[in-house]
Enzyme design. Sequence first.
Site, PDB file in Angstrom:
ATOM      1  N   HIS A  52       4.662  10.947   3.703  1.00  0.00           N
ATOM      2  CA  HIS A  52       5.755  11.158   4.651  1.00  0.00           C
ATOM      3  C   HIS A  52       7.047  11.513   3.925  1.00  0.00           C
ATOM      4  O   HIS A  52       7.941  10.675   3.745  1.00  0.00           O
ATOM      5  CB  HIS A  52       5.942   9.910   5.520  1.00  0.00           C
ATOM      6  CG  HIS A  52       4.864   9.740   6.533  1.00  0.00           C
ATOM      7  ND1 HIS A  52       4.544   8.522   7.103  1.00  0.00           N
ATOM      8  CD2 HIS A  52       4.013  10.640   7.088  1.00  0.00           C
ATOM      9  CE1 HIS A  52       3.547   8.689   7.959  1.00  0.00           C
ATOM     10  NE2 HIS A  52       3.215   9.968   7.968  1.00  0.00           N
ATOM     11  N   HIS A  85      -2.460   7.983   4.080  1.00  0.00           N
ATOM     12  CA  HIS A  85      -2.360   6.888   5.047  1.00  0.00           C
ATOM     13  C   HIS A  85      -3.710   6.432   5.595  1.00  0.00           C
ATOM     14  O   HIS A  85      -3.787   5.425   6.290  1.00  0.00           O
ATOM     15  CB  HIS A  85      -1.450   7.305   6.210  1.00  0.00           C
ATOM     16  CG  HIS A  85      -0.128   7.821   5.732  1.00  0.00           C
ATOM     17  ND1 HIS A  85       0.169   9.174   5.679  1.00  0.00           N
ATOM     18  CD2 HIS A  85       0.952   7.182   5.241  1.00  0.00           C
ATOM     19  CE1 HIS A  85       1.395   9.333   5.182  1.00  0.00           C
ATOM     20  NE2 HIS A  85       1.881   8.143   4.913  1.00  0.00           N
ATOM     21  N   CYS A 107      -4.767   6.141   0.040  1.00  0.00           N
ATOM     22  CA  CYS A 107      -4.343   5.197  -0.995  1.00  0.00           C
ATOM     23  C   CYS A 107      -5.371   4.078  -1.108  1.00  0.00           C
ATOM     24  O   CYS A 107      -5.788   3.498  -0.097  1.00  0.00           O
ATOM     25  CB  CYS A 107      -2.981   4.604  -0.645  1.00  0.00           C
ATOM     26  SG  CYS A 107      -2.469   3.282  -1.768  1.00  0.00           S
ATOM     27  N   GLU A 137      -1.388   5.029   9.515  1.00  0.00           N
ATOM     28  CA  GLU A 137      -2.158   3.985   8.829  1.00  0.00           C
ATOM     29  C   GLU A 137      -2.761   2.994   9.827  1.00  0.00           C
ATOM     30  O   GLU A 137      -3.916   2.580   9.690  1.00  0.00           O
ATOM     31  CB  GLU A 137      -1.265   3.250   7.823  1.00  0.00           C
ATOM     32  CG  GLU A 137      -2.036   2.244   6.985  1.00  0.00           C
ATOM     33  CD  GLU A 137      -1.151   1.459   6.047  1.00  0.00           C
ATOM     34  OE1 GLU A 137      -1.472   0.274   5.815  1.00  0.00           O
ATOM     35  OE2 GLU A 137      -0.150   2.009   5.539  1.00  0.00           O
ATOM     36  N   THR A 175       0.438  -1.532   5.193  1.00  0.00           N
ATOM     37  CA  THR A 175       0.864  -1.801   3.817  1.00  0.00           C
ATOM     38  C   THR A 175       2.354  -1.582   3.575  1.00  0.00           C
ATOM     39  O   THR A 175       2.868  -1.985   2.530  1.00  0.00           O
ATOM     40  CB  THR A 175       0.093  -0.900   2.823  1.00  0.00           C
ATOM     41  OG1 THR A 175       0.388   0.470   3.101  1.00  0.00           O
ATOM     42  CG2 THR A 175      -1.404  -1.134   2.911  1.00  0.00           C
ATOM     43  N   SER A 233       8.897   7.991   7.352  1.00  0.00           N
ATOM     44  CA  SER A 233       8.388   7.146   6.272  1.00  0.00           C
ATOM     45  C   SER A 233       8.704   5.696   6.586  1.00  0.00           C
ATOM     46  O   SER A 233       9.860   5.260   6.508  1.00  0.00           O
ATOM     47  CB  SER A 233       9.029   7.547   4.941  1.00  0.00           C
ATOM     48  OG  SER A 233       8.804   6.562   3.952  1.00  0.00           O
ATOM     49  N   SER A 234       7.681   4.929   6.923  1.00  0.00           N
ATOM     50  CA  SER A 234       7.883   3.536   7.320  1.00  0.00           C
ATOM     51  C   SER A 234       8.571   2.739   6.226  1.00  0.00           C
ATOM     52  O   SER A 234       9.521   1.993   6.469  1.00  0.00           O
ATOM     53  CB  SER A 234       6.540   2.895   7.668  1.00  0.00           C
ATOM     54  OG  SER A 234       6.693   1.530   7.991  1.00  0.00           O
ATOM     55  N   ASN A 235       8.112   2.886   4.974  1.00  0.00           N
ATOM     56  CA  ASN A 235       8.694   2.059   3.912  1.00  0.00           C
ATOM     57  C   ASN A 235      10.143   2.447   3.633  1.00  0.00           C
ATOM     58  O   ASN A 235      10.951   1.592   3.273  1.00  0.00           O
ATOM     59  CB  ASN A 235       7.829   2.120   2.646  1.00  0.00           C
ATOM     60  CG  ASN A 235       7.973   3.405   1.875  1.00  0.00           C
ATOM     61  OD1 ASN A 235       8.845   3.539   1.016  1.00  0.00           O
ATOM     62  ND2 ASN A 235       7.106   4.366   2.147  1.00  0.00           N
TER      63      ASN A 235
END
Length: 329
Positions: A52, A85, A107, A137, A175, A233-235
Amino acid sequence: MTQAEATSRTGKRVLLAKPRGYCAGVDRAVQTVEEALKLYGAPIYVRKQIVHNKHVVRTLEAKGAIFVEENEEVPEGATVIFSAHGVAPEVYEQAKARSLKAIDATCPLVTKVHQEAKRFAAEDYDILLIGHEGHEEVIGTSGEAPEHIQLVDGPEDADKITVRDPNKVVWLSQTTLSVDETLETVARLKKRLPMLQSPPSDDICYATSNRQHVVKEIAPDCDVVIVVGSRNSSNSVRLVEVALDAGARAGHLVDFADEIDDAWLAEARTVGLTSGASVPDELVQEVLAHLAARGFTDVEEVVTANERLTFSLPQELKRDMKAAAAARG
């Protein structure tokens, strides 16, 4: 005028977080597309964004990657790469039905969660998957055991959960979540389900945890924290939230340096800078240059962990690379 003299005059500094940027899973996924393009030639099809990040996607498109939403958009018999993802089992079946050459760039830490889901489903557990609805994900993990998995999207969802047997229930997680929010969600769940089991090992990946930890360290000293990363991008999104929760006066997410509003910096003396796990460091360097041009010339790197983990390329790609090398003699 020296840099030290400039800094003493402006009193402006940057606290540069480390670890930041690419994690091992992202590095592997991007390399997978690059090596596939070299080996098979363009075009190479990629289902969903490989990671992402806008810049990464544009760069790979320029090299001959074509990003699609579903396998149906890939010509029969062509090569398709599945993103970092992860995907549900039905996606593999769809690829097989279209005679696609599928390369799985999921991943390995996401694959670990998939394996946990399959194992607990086989043992007839109810699985509470903590994650964000609609995230790729979460869709992929849920697809491993749809009859057994319920999504818990944050602490407020904990009270809505119903299970068949309170003694046979386990939680797993996406994650890339906020570590603190996930722990809060688990605590809420355990109030209702005291026998709730935890995953065999932490599902939130080391890179997500490490990037959040260093942001917590620098945030209290920052007038503003800038996170380089894309909005899907979640993170990266979580890093802004973590910075604000940890005491930063302001926090912003940008893809590129030119998105920084000078108004954010007008009253600032200390700027924190980090980047999400799918962001190449060249974008961070561009932000540093942008900040330096505005007087933020003193850069202090704050290091809380040194990451050395690497993942090997997907087996199907390595096999073909080896065969091609052998054919060349």
